[in-house]
Design a protein around this motif. Structure first.
Motif, PDB file in Angstrom:
ATOM      1  N   VAL A   9      39.331  18.862   9.791  1.00 48.06           N
ATOM      2  CA  VAL A   9      38.033  19.388  10.194  1.00 48.06           C
ATOM      3  C   VAL A   9      37.489  18.497  11.310  1.00 48.06           C
ATOM      4  N   MET A  10      37.008  19.108  12.392  1.00 51.62           N
ATOM      5  CA  MET A  10      36.486  18.386  13.537  1.00 51.62           C
ATOM      6  C   MET A  10      35.007  18.704  13.705  1.00 51.62           C
ATOM      7  N   ILE A  11      34.174  17.664  13.900  1.00 53.63           N
ATOM      8  CA  ILE A  11      32.743  17.849  14.142  1.00 53.63           C
ATOM      9  C   ILE A  11      32.317  16.901  15.260  1.00 53.63           C
ATOM     10  N   PRO A  12      31.172  17.141  15.915  1.00 51.19           N
ATOM     11  CA  PRO A  12      30.678  16.209  16.932  1.00 51.19           C
ATOM     12  C   PRO A  12      30.268  14.878  16.309  1.00 51.19           C
ATOM     13  N   LYS A  13      30.506  13.802  17.024  1.00 48.31           N
ATOM     14  CA  LYS A  13      30.112  12.490  16.517  1.00 48.31           C
ATOM     15  C   LYS A  13      28.595  12.364  16.379  1.00 48.31           C
ATOM     16  N   SER A  14      27.857  13.103  17.208  1.00 46.39           N
ATOM     17  CA  SER A  14      26.397  13.020  17.168  1.00 46.39           C
ATOM     18  C   SER A  14      25.811  13.531  15.863  1.00 46.39           C
ATOM     19  N   ALA A  15      26.578  14.307  15.087  1.00 45.20           N
ATOM     20  CA  ALA A  15      26.069  14.851  13.831  1.00 45.20           C
ATOM     21  C   ALA A  15      26.190  13.867  12.681  1.00 45.20           C
ATOM     22  N   LEU A  16      26.895  12.760  12.878  1.00 44.00           N
ATOM     23  CA  LEU A  16      27.108  11.805  11.799  1.00 44.00           C
ATOM     24  C   LEU A  16      25.876  10.948  11.569  1.00 44.00           C
ATOM     25  N   VAL A  17      25.698  10.536  10.326  1.00 43.33           N
ATOM     26  CA  VAL A  17      24.611   9.632   9.930  1.00 43.33           C
ATOM     27  C   VAL A  17      25.261   8.397   9.314  1.00 43.33           C
ATOM     28  N   GLU A  18      24.896   7.225   9.817  1.00 43.36           N
ATOM     29  CA  GLU A  18      25.476   5.985   9.315  1.00 43.36           C
ATOM     30  C   GLU A  18      24.410   5.155   8.627  1.00 43.36           C
ATOM     31  N   GLN A  19      24.740   4.742   7.422  1.00 40.74           N
ATOM     32  CA  GLN A  19      23.864   3.866   6.648  1.00 40.74           C
ATOM     33  C   GLN A  19      24.711   2.733   6.089  1.00 40.74           C
ATOM     34  N   GLY A  20      24.603   1.567   6.749  1.00 36.31           N
ATOM     35  CA  GLY A  20      25.455   0.455   6.349  1.00 36.31           C
ATOM     36  C   GLY A  20      26.908   0.766   6.665  1.00 36.31           C
ATOM     37  N   GLN A  21      27.752   0.685   5.643  1.00 32.43           N
ATOM     38  CA  GLN A  21      29.165   0.980   5.815  1.00 32.43           C
ATOM     39  C   GLN A  21      29.505   2.418   5.425  1.00 32.43           C
ATOM     40  N   LEU A  22      28.485   3.205   5.122  1.00 29.91           N
ATOM     41  CA  LEU A  22      28.703   4.591   4.717  1.00 29.91           C
ATOM     42  C   LEU A  22      28.429   5.530   5.883  1.00 29.91           C
ATOM     43  N   THR A  23      29.184   6.608   5.909  1.00 28.33           N
ATOM     44  CA  THR A  23      29.020   7.633   6.944  1.00 28.33           C
ATOM     45  C   THR A  23      28.803   8.972   6.254  1.00 28.33           C
ATOM     46  N   GLY A  24      27.776   9.689   6.693  1.00 30.67           N
ATOM     47  CA  GLY A  24      27.483  10.967   6.066  1.00 30.67           C
ATOM     48  C   GLY A  24      27.100  12.025   7.068  1.00 30.67           C
ATOM     49  N   ILE A  25      26.811  13.203   6.542  1.00 29.76           N
ATOM     50  CA  ILE A  25      26.394  14.324   7.374  1.00 29.76           C
ATOM     51  C   ILE A  25      25.460  15.194   6.539  1.00 29.76           C
ATOM     52  N   TYR A  26      24.458  15.783   7.202  1.00 32.50           N
ATOM     53  CA  TYR A  26      23.521  16.633   6.487  1.00 32.50           C
ATOM     54  C   TYR A  26      24.055  18.059   6.421  1.00 32.50           C
ATOM     55  N   THR A  27      24.174  18.562   5.193  1.00 33.35           N
ATOM     56  CA  THR A  27      24.540  19.955   4.966  1.00 33.35           C
ATOM     57  C   THR A  27      23.306  20.710   4.471  1.00 33.35           C
ATOM     58  N   ILE A  28      23.452  21.988   4.194  1.00 30.64           N
ATOM     59  CA  ILE A  28      22.313  22.843   3.841  1.00 30.64           C
ATOM     60  C   ILE A  28      22.508  23.395   2.429  1.00 30.64           C
ATOM     61  N   SER A  29      21.474  23.248   1.600  1.00 29.01           N
ATOM     62  CA  SER A  29      21.532  23.780   0.240  1.00 29.01           C
ATOM     63  C   SER A  29      21.163  25.261   0.244  1.00 29.01           C
ATOM     64  N   SER A  30      21.311  25.899  -0.908  1.00 29.08           N
ATOM     65  CA  SER A  30      20.963  27.319  -1.032  1.00 29.08           C
ATOM     66  C   SER A  30      19.464  27.561  -0.917  1.00 29.08           C
ATOM     67  N   SER A  31      18.663  26.502  -1.121  1.00 35.13           N
ATOM     68  CA  SER A  31      17.206  26.639  -1.018  1.00 35.13           C
ATOM     69  C   SER A  31      16.696  26.137   0.339  1.00 35.13           C
ATOM     70  N   ASN A  32      17.589  26.059   1.321  1.00 32.50           N
ATOM     71  CA  ASN A  32      17.228  25.632   2.682  1.00 32.50           C
ATOM     72  C   ASN A  32      16.621  24.234   2.722  1.00 32.50           C
ATOM     73  N   THR A  33      17.275  23.321   2.068  1.00 29.90           N
ATOM     74  CA  THR A  33      16.901  21.908   2.160  1.00 29.90           C
ATOM     75  C   THR A  33      18.097  21.120   2.663  1.00 29.90           C
ATOM     76  N   ALA A  34      17.810  19.992   3.303  1.00 33.05           N
ATOM     77  CA  ALA A  34      18.872  19.139   3.837  1.00 33.05           C
ATOM     78  C   ALA A  34      19.460  18.290   2.727  1.00 33.05           C
ATOM     79  N   ILE A  35      20.765  18.241   2.663  1.00 35.84           N
ATOM     80  CA  ILE A  35      21.462  17.443   1.654  1.00 35.84           C
ATOM     81  C   ILE A  35      22.387  16.475   2.384  1.00 35.84           C
ATOM     82  N   LEU A  36      22.194  15.183   2.159  1.00 38.28           N
ATOM     83  CA  LEU A  36      23.032  14.164   2.780  1.00 38.28           C
ATOM     84  C   LEU A  36      24.312  14.019   1.960  1.00 38.28           C
TER      85      LEU A  36
END
Length: 359
Positions: free
Chosen positions: A291-318
């Motif tokens: 799976v390929m995504i833009p680097k700008s979409a990544l979220v870094e917190q310390g040594q962890l890397t994440g991305i925000y997805t969308i829940s069924s209730s239209n909320t952001a999920i890290l």
């Protein structure tokens, strides 16, 4: 007792008021405008990655066939040289002495040859007039042929000395850049010992090692993507050579790739190469569709890397993900995000886990 009841009543009113205020704040929070994209895999199928480095397609080591002290070294690392340009001079005293000996032997052999030739011609005439015997003629012929062979041997020795002279003044075999220097003026040069390395930077190749699971899918002439690790710059390439043995490469197979545009590239740069494999309709257990995504979409917190997805209730999920290799402005997601799953690329506000969003 009245005081206690009054205090409890007042506390209840304050609590109710605060709860009501919090509820109003929560309900009045405006959703954050976001841009959503879908993760994607290679549209043609899967691909395999391999790491390696750039090397010059034309690279030669400059050495000599004779032993002697280096009397001149007109070369520095990084210097551009032309084919035929004088680079190294080696002490030629021994060769000059051998050349003198060869000249003396030629003079002596020439004199013997001239004398034997005249005697042979004289006895040939005497034999025709029956003034010399057959044995005398045969002896003169043998002497003439021996003298001729001696002259040819002396001339061959002179040619050998002349050939050695070429290795006392070493010229550049190709045009290019000097990339390595193994000796200095005054050092002893030995036969076969490299003195300089010259590379032609105009033709670069990427050399990578491919696993045995994927080597059968790599074909000569296959177009590939080459990404420079230092700058993330992406250039095209074509598979030029495929090794059929892994005996000397640790169980992996060497693949050479011609680089399409190597004008601003340097030999020795580390690269990632992406080999595309067309989907044949069968599931290959040796590799997965990355799976390929833009680097700008990544979220870094310390040594962890994440991305925000969308829940069924239209909320952001890290969601935490595991990243792989980088190709230009795209990064490979090894786990944590499925193909065709939506994710948030950008937002017009500060995102946090559970934030209300709108597309």
């Amino acid at each position: 007792m009245k005081i206690i009841l009054y205090s409890l009543l007042l506390l209840s009113v304050i609590t109710t008021s605060c709860s009501s205020d919090d509820k109003n704040v929560t309900n009045s929070e405006k959703p954050i405008q976001v841009t959503v994209n879908q993760s994607n895999s290679n549209s043609q199928g899967a691909f395999a990655n391999a790491s390696g480095k750039l090397v010059a397609k034309n690279s030669v080591n400059v050495s000599t066939r004779m032993m002697g002290y280096i009397t001149g070294l007109r070369a520095e690392v990084g210097q551009n040289v032309s084919a035929g340009q004088l680079l190294v001079s080696i002490n030629s005293t021994d060769i000059q002495a051998k050349g003198g000996q060869a000249n003396a032997q030629i003079s002596q052999a020439q004199a013997n040859f001239n004398s034997a030739k005249k005697d042979y011609e004289r006895f040939s005439n005497l034999f025709k007039s029956q003034s010399a015997s057959q044995k005398e003629l045969d002896d003169m012929r043998s002497r003439y042929e021996m003298a001729k062979a001696g002259l040819e041997a002396a001339q061959a020795m002179k040619s050998e000395v002349n050939a050695q002279y070429k290795y006392t003044n070493i010229t550049a075999p190709i045009s290019g850049v000097i990339t390595a220097k193994y000796a200095e003026q005054g050092d002893m040069a030995s036969p076969g010992m490299p003195i300089l390395t010259i590379e032609s930077p105009s033709n670069l190749q990427a050399q990578v090692l491919v696993s045995e699971q994927n080597i059968t899918l790599v074909k000569q002439g296959m177009p590939v993507k080459i990404t420079l690790k230092s700058t993330n710059e992406e250039v095209g390439g074509t598979v030029a050579e495929i090794s059929k043995s892994s005996a000397n490469t640790g169980g992996q197979y060497l693949v050479k790739i011609n680089v399409a545009n190597s004008k601003n590239l340097l030999s020795g740069m580390f690269v990632n190469v992406q080999f595309p494999f067309k989907n044949s309709g069968k599931t290959n257990q040796d590799f997965q569709e990355s799976v390929m995504i833009p680097k700008s979409a990544l979220v870094e917190q310390g040594q962890l890397t994440g991305i925000y997805t969308i829940s069924s209730s239209n909320t952001a999920i890290l969601r935490w993900v595991k990243t792989g290799k980088t190709f230009g402005d795209q990064v490979e997601i090894l786990s944590g995000l499925n193909a065709d799953e939506p994710y948030i690329v950008s937002a017009q506000g500060r995102l946090y886990n559970g934030a209300k969003i709108t597309k």
